[in-house]
Enzyme design. Structure first.
Site, PDB file in Angstrom:
ATOM      1  N   HIS A 234      59.689  26.054  58.873  1.00 60.43           N
ATOM      2  CA  HIS A 234      59.440  25.572  60.228  1.00 60.43           C
ATOM      3  C   HIS A 234      60.617  25.755  61.190  1.00 60.43           C
ATOM      4  O   HIS A 234      60.627  25.800  62.304  1.00 60.43           O
ATOM      5  CB  HIS A 234      59.509  23.841  60.053  1.00 60.43           C
ATOM      6  CG  HIS A 234      58.241  23.627  59.496  1.00 60.43           C
ATOM      7  ND1 HIS A 234      57.518  23.380  58.119  1.00 60.43           N
ATOM      8  CD2 HIS A 234      56.819  23.438  60.060  1.00 60.43           C
ATOM      9  CE1 HIS A 234      56.268  22.999  58.245  1.00 60.43           C
ATOM     10  NE2 HIS A 234      55.942  23.392  59.371  1.00 60.43           N
TER      11      HIS A 234
ATOM     12  N   ARG B 150      57.692  28.528  51.203  1.00 58.95           N
ATOM     13  CA  ARG B 150      57.935  29.348  52.433  1.00 58.95           C
ATOM     14  C   ARG B 150      59.391  29.170  53.203  1.00 58.95           C
ATOM     15  O   ARG B 150      59.462  30.037  53.965  1.00 58.95           O
ATOM     16  CB  ARG B 150      56.927  28.896  53.407  1.00 58.95           C
ATOM     17  CG  ARG B 150      56.936  27.431  53.810  1.00 58.95           C
ATOM     18  CD  ARG B 150      55.674  26.827  54.478  1.00 58.95           C
ATOM     19  NE  ARG B 150      55.626  26.876  55.922  1.00 58.95           N
ATOM     20  CZ  ARG B 150      54.895  26.151  56.818  1.00 58.95           C
ATOM     21  NH1 ARG B 150      53.940  25.392  56.301  1.00 58.95           N
ATOM     22  NH2 ARG B 150      55.246  26.285  58.203  1.00 58.95           N
TER      23      ARG B 150
ATOM     24  N   ASN C 218      50.196  29.472  57.094  1.00 61.84           N
ATOM     25  CA  ASN C 218      51.539  29.390  56.533  1.00 61.84           C
ATOM     26  C   ASN C 218      51.467  28.575  55.107  1.00 61.84           C
ATOM     27  O   ASN C 218      52.213  29.086  54.375  1.00 61.84           O
ATOM     28  CB  ASN C 218      52.773  28.633  57.433  1.00 61.84           C
ATOM     29  CG  ASN C 218      52.552  29.176  58.880  1.00 61.84           C
ATOM     30  OD1 ASN C 218      51.955  30.052  59.164  1.00 61.84           O
ATOM     31  ND2 ASN C 218      52.661  28.247  59.924  1.00 61.84           N
ATOM     32  N   ASP C 219      50.811  27.601  55.303  1.00 60.21           N
ATOM     33  CA  ASP C 219      50.786  26.574  53.922  1.00 60.21           C
ATOM     34  C   ASP C 219      49.884  27.550  52.820  1.00 60.21           C
ATOM     35  O   ASP C 219      49.929  27.566  51.985  1.00 60.21           O
ATOM     36  CB  ASP C 219      50.468  25.422  54.419  1.00 60.21           C
ATOM     37  CG  ASP C 219      51.574  24.530  54.461  1.00 60.21           C
ATOM     38  OD1 ASP C 219      52.738  24.624  53.924  1.00 60.21           O
ATOM     39  OD2 ASP C 219      51.678  23.605  55.540  1.00 60.21           O
TER      40      ASP C 219
ATOM     41  N   ARG D 234      47.759  17.062  65.826  1.00 64.20           N
ATOM     42  CA  ARG D 234      47.676  16.916  64.460  1.00 64.20           C
ATOM     43  C   ARG D 234      48.593  15.685  63.837  1.00 64.20           C
ATOM     44  O   ARG D 234      49.622  15.304  64.476  1.00 64.20           O
ATOM     45  CB  ARG D 234      48.447  18.044  63.817  1.00 64.20           C
ATOM     46  CG  ARG D 234      48.699  18.014  62.142  1.00 64.20           C
ATOM     47  CD  ARG D 234      48.951  19.034  61.582  1.00 64.20           C
ATOM     48  NE  ARG D 234      50.523  19.296  61.704  1.00 64.20           N
ATOM     49  CZ  ARG D 234      51.079  20.504  61.334  1.00 64.20           C
ATOM     50  NH1 ARG D 234      50.739  21.422  60.560  1.00 64.20           N
ATOM     51  NH2 ARG D 234      52.292  20.479  61.613  1.00 64.20           N
TER      52      ARG D 234
ATOM     53  N   GLU E 205      44.792  24.356  54.305  1.00 70.20           N
ATOM     54  CA  GLU E 205      45.938  24.910  53.908  1.00 70.20           C
ATOM     55  C   GLU E 205      46.175  25.052  52.529  1.00 70.20           C
ATOM     56  O   GLU E 205      47.326  25.447  52.045  1.00 70.20           O
ATOM     57  CB  GLU E 205      46.728  23.990  54.389  1.00 70.20           C
ATOM     58  CG  GLU E 205      47.008  23.361  55.851  1.00 70.20           C
ATOM     59  CD  GLU E 205      47.940  22.826  56.359  1.00 70.20           C
ATOM     60  OE1 GLU E 205      49.120  23.437  56.988  1.00 70.20           O
ATOM     61  OE2 GLU E 205      47.985  21.815  56.286  1.00 70.20           O
TER      62      GLU E 205
ATOM     63  N   CYS F 116      45.530  28.614  63.175  1.00 69.36           N
ATOM     64  CA  CYS F 116      46.661  28.236  63.732  1.00 69.36           C
ATOM     65  C   CYS F 116      48.155  28.181  62.965  1.00 69.36           C
ATOM     66  O   CYS F 116      49.041  28.010  63.387  1.00 69.36           O
ATOM     67  CB  CYS F 116      46.550  26.539  63.884  1.00 69.36           C
ATOM     68  SG  CYS F 116      46.608  25.434  62.581  1.00 69.36           S
TER      69      CYS F 116
ATOM     70  N   ARG G 106      52.187  19.590  66.695  1.00 70.49           N
ATOM     71  CA  ARG G 106      52.746  19.206  65.582  1.00 70.49           C
ATOM     72  C   ARG G 106      53.433  17.775  65.854  1.00 70.49           C
ATOM     73  O   ARG G 106      54.535  17.856  66.018  1.00 70.49           O
ATOM     74  CB  ARG G 106      53.666  20.241  65.219  1.00 70.49           C
ATOM     75  CG  ARG G 106      53.323  21.441  64.732  1.00 70.49           C
ATOM     76  CD  ARG G 106      54.086  22.406  64.154  1.00 70.49           C
ATOM     77  NE  ARG G 106      53.847  23.551  63.213  1.00 70.49           N
ATOM     78  CZ  ARG G 106      53.332  24.724  63.697  1.00 70.49           C
ATOM     79  NH1 ARG G 106      53.764  24.963  64.859  1.00 70.49           N
ATOM     80  NH2 ARG G 106      53.051  25.617  62.705  1.00 70.49           N
TER      81      ARG G 106
HETATM   82  C1  PEP Z   1      50.269  26.054  58.852  1.00 71.08           C
HETATM   83  O1  PEP Z   1      50.592  25.569  57.620  1.00 71.08           O
HETATM   84  O2  PEP Z   1      49.700  27.283  58.892  1.00 71.08           O
HETATM   85  C2  PEP Z   1      50.592  25.179  60.022  1.00 71.08           C
HETATM   86  C3  PEP Z   1      49.927  25.519  61.083  1.00 71.08           C
HETATM   87  O3  PEP Z   1      51.102  24.202  59.835  1.00 71.08           O
HETATM   88  P1  PEP Z   1      52.734  23.986  59.757  1.00 71.08           P
HETATM   89  O4  PEP Z   1      53.343  25.380  59.821  1.00 71.08           O
HETATM   90  O5  PEP Z   1      53.212  22.993  60.866  1.00 71.08           O
HETATM   91  O6  PEP Z   1      52.835  23.634  58.325  1.00 71.08           O
HETATM   92 MG    MG Z   2      50.703  23.459  57.507  1.00 72.89          MG
END
Ligand code: PEP
Ligand code: MG
Length: 578
Positions: A195, A473, A462-463, A338, A439, A510, A302
């Site tokens: 993040h 990550r 990402n997740d 979200r 995710e 996203c 977020r």
């Molecule tokens: C993701 O996991 O791709 C996402 C958009 O949410 P975050 O990065 O805030 O976990």
């Molecule tokens: Mg995420």
């Protein structure tokens, strides 16, 4: 001054040239900077003063002992500390280091502490060996005193940018820096989709993470070039390198200006496929950048960032104001809020203690799991979002869903929040759309339950990558294993998009993949028409969309889906972008 280069992972592209500012977020991390020759005596004096203050501190503690009923061994322990403090190896040696190396007192002391600790570690006798902890404790007492009275930092010229150099930064740290206008970020730790990296990208400044020891090697005030595109940092560049980079910076500025012309142009492929390019935001202030870059909506707000860097929790009214500001600002365009995703690497003191002490926070009480465990907080947020839904095109997005029961519980809580507002006569959109984030691989493989219960879906790559490959990550030690192009990720993405499209349920991406122009054709070829990304990437991706032909991409993407070998996937992606 010696010129050298450091390599890391560029997580935000571009070039910045400026002076280093070392920061720490751990209280006892130590700054390292050069002290001018004429200031060396003052620096030594600063060290002596700090030692004297700690002497007094220990004396006061000793005096307090005799009056109270403190155990006897505490006295012995204070005596040991007194002896350590007054030993020349601690009270004199650092002064010599300051004089010889022209460095700041904190740095000199830390170096000397390192030498002493090492000596203690060689001792055979385990009792004496343990005394190294006392050395550290005494040293830290002096450090604290020094930090309470900082020395003179080298002055940066007003026209020069400041580049922040840290060992590590939490997302909460980085969000605070939004108001500081740093020219670039540099950290020892961090992964591409941590993040912290995401927030750095949202600031639209170059950032290089995972440099391992930048904070140790770079001194405050040194001239740096941060090249986020090529994953490199040049410390004390020579004249030739500097002018080459100034030229590069100019070229980038010109290219950025040119891209701005695309702001109002609809994103449509050569073969007429219309694409939604929406923005990911962290705070209402980010809206400006989203609109400047032509976002057709907010695909991911977020909301957990409203909870960070503050004492206490945001009230329902405060949350409502923030959500309404975004809904208003987008003027009828979709705003996807979200529900808060705290836990894992985004902590809120006193709130997510449970998630923090979990053996593995990423697999613990995070996101919707946390919300369902804290119904009072969740209901407050749901009411705030519902209230904002009266003022714009608001929709709700729920993170990290894995099972049907979580969706059912969430929908039940939403119904409860609606009921409360109805009783209070507060207006809201009773048909507010509710979506779920995809995710977790389980959500892709058993998407039926999601399709039946939810109005839309959004893939958090990402997740999804983290959980598919079992790679944290945020951990740079395994960042080489974090691979968005892993064949398993390709298949899951394609399956998710295909399944949602077949069921005629809208699906977006996203995660960070949506903002990478090298992956735009891949996602278009999988059938994706809704992308949400950092505002800074919107125009680059739009340019890519305008140059793409989905019907030509599809056959290559079909081959990618079938490819089991990473090399093959890479070759096909190259073909796609040729
Ligand atoms: C993701 O996991 O791709 C996402 C958009 O949410 P975050 O990065 O805030 O976990
Ligand atoms: Mg995420």
């Amino acid at each position: 001054m010696v010129s050298f280069a450091l390599h890391g992972v560029g997580v935000s592209a571009g070039v910045a040239i400026g002076r280093a500012q070392l920061v720490s977020h751990a209280t006892l991390e130590v700054a390292h900077y050069a002290v001018a020759t004429k200031q060396v005596p003052a620096e030594i004096e600063r060290f002596e003063l700090a030692v004297k203050e700690v002497q007094r501190e220990l004396e006061t503690l000793h005096a307090a002992m005799t009056s109270g009923d403190v155990p006897g061994e505490f006295g012995a322990f204070l005596d040991v500390h007194w002896m350590i403090l007054n030993d020349p190896t601690l009270s004199e040696a650092p002064k010599k280091i300051i004089a010889e190396q022209h460095c700041n007192a904190e740095w000199a002391l830390t170096q000397q502490m390192g030498v002493l600790v090492e000596q203690f570690e060689q001792i055979e006798d385990s009792y004496l060996r343990e005394r190294k902890n006392d050395v550290v404790q005494v040293g830290e007492r002096v450090l604290k005193r020094l930090m309470g009275r900082p020395g003179t930092l080298p002055v940066t010229k007003a026209e020069e940018q400041t580049i922040l150099v840290a060992h590590d930064l939490s997302p909460a740290d980085v969000i605070q820096f939004k108001h500081h206008h740093y020219g670039a970020f540099l950290t020892d730790l961090g992964g591409v989709t941590s993040h912290t990296a995401i927030v750095a990208r949202s600031l639209n400044v170059p950032a290089v993470v995972a440099t391992h020891n930048a904070r140790q090697l770079i001194r405050d005030g040194e001239l740096l070039i941060v090249d986020g595109t090529n994953h490199v940092v040049i410390v004390n560049p020579d004249r030739a390198v500097l002018s080459e980079y100034r030229l590069k910076q100019n070229e980038l500025d010109i290219a950025r200006q040119k891209l701005k012309r695309l702001r109002t142009k609809p994103a449509e492929t050569i073969d007429g496929v219309r694409v939604e390019l929406q923005a990911n935001i962290e705070l209402p202030d980010d809206l400006e950048q989203a609109l400047e870059n032509g976002a057709t909506g907010v695909g991911l707000f977020r909301s957990e960032f409203l909870f960070l860097n503050r004492a206490g929790l945001p009230s329902e009214d405060e949350q409502f104001e923030a959500y309404r500001a975004v809904a208003d600002g987008m003027d009828g365009k979709p705003v996807t809020i979200r529900t808060f995703d705290l836990g894992a690497d985004k902590h809120k003191e006193g709130l997510d203690g449970l998630a923090r002490v979990a053996p593995n926070p990423a697999l613990g009480l995070r996101a919707v799991r946390f919300c369902l465990a804290e119904p009072r907080l969740f209901l407050t947020q749901l009411r705030a979002i519902l209230r904002a839904s009266h003022y714009g095109n608001v929709q709700i997005l729920v993170p990290m869903l894995a099972s049907a029961s979580e969706i059912d519980q969430t929908l039940a809580m939403l119904a409860q929040a609606k009921e409360t507002l109805r009783e209070q006569g507060v207006p809201f959109n009773s048909r507010v759309a509710v979506g779920g984030m995809i995710e977790i691989p389980a959500a892709v493989l058993a998407m039926d339950a999601f399709l039946k219960r939810l109005d839309f879906l959004s893939i958090g790559t990402n997740d999804l990558i983290q959980y598919t490959l079992a790679v944290d990550r945020a951990d740079e030690a395994v960042s080489h294993l974090y691979d968005p192009l892993h064949p398993a990720v390709m298949r899951l993405l394609s399956l998710a998009i295909g399944t949602a499209k077949k069921a005629k349920v809208s699906i977006a991406v996203c995660g960070e993949m949506a903002g990478d122009p090298l992956l735009t054709r891949l996602l278009l070829g999988m059938g994706l028409t809704n992308f949400s990304m950092h505002p800074a990437h919107l125009l680059n991706v739009k340019q890519r969309v305008l140059q793409s032909d989905v019907s030509a991409a599809k056959p290559i993407v079909d081959r990618i889906r079938r490819a089991g070998e990473p090399r093959k996937v890479l070759a096909l992606i190259e073909k796609l972008n040729a």
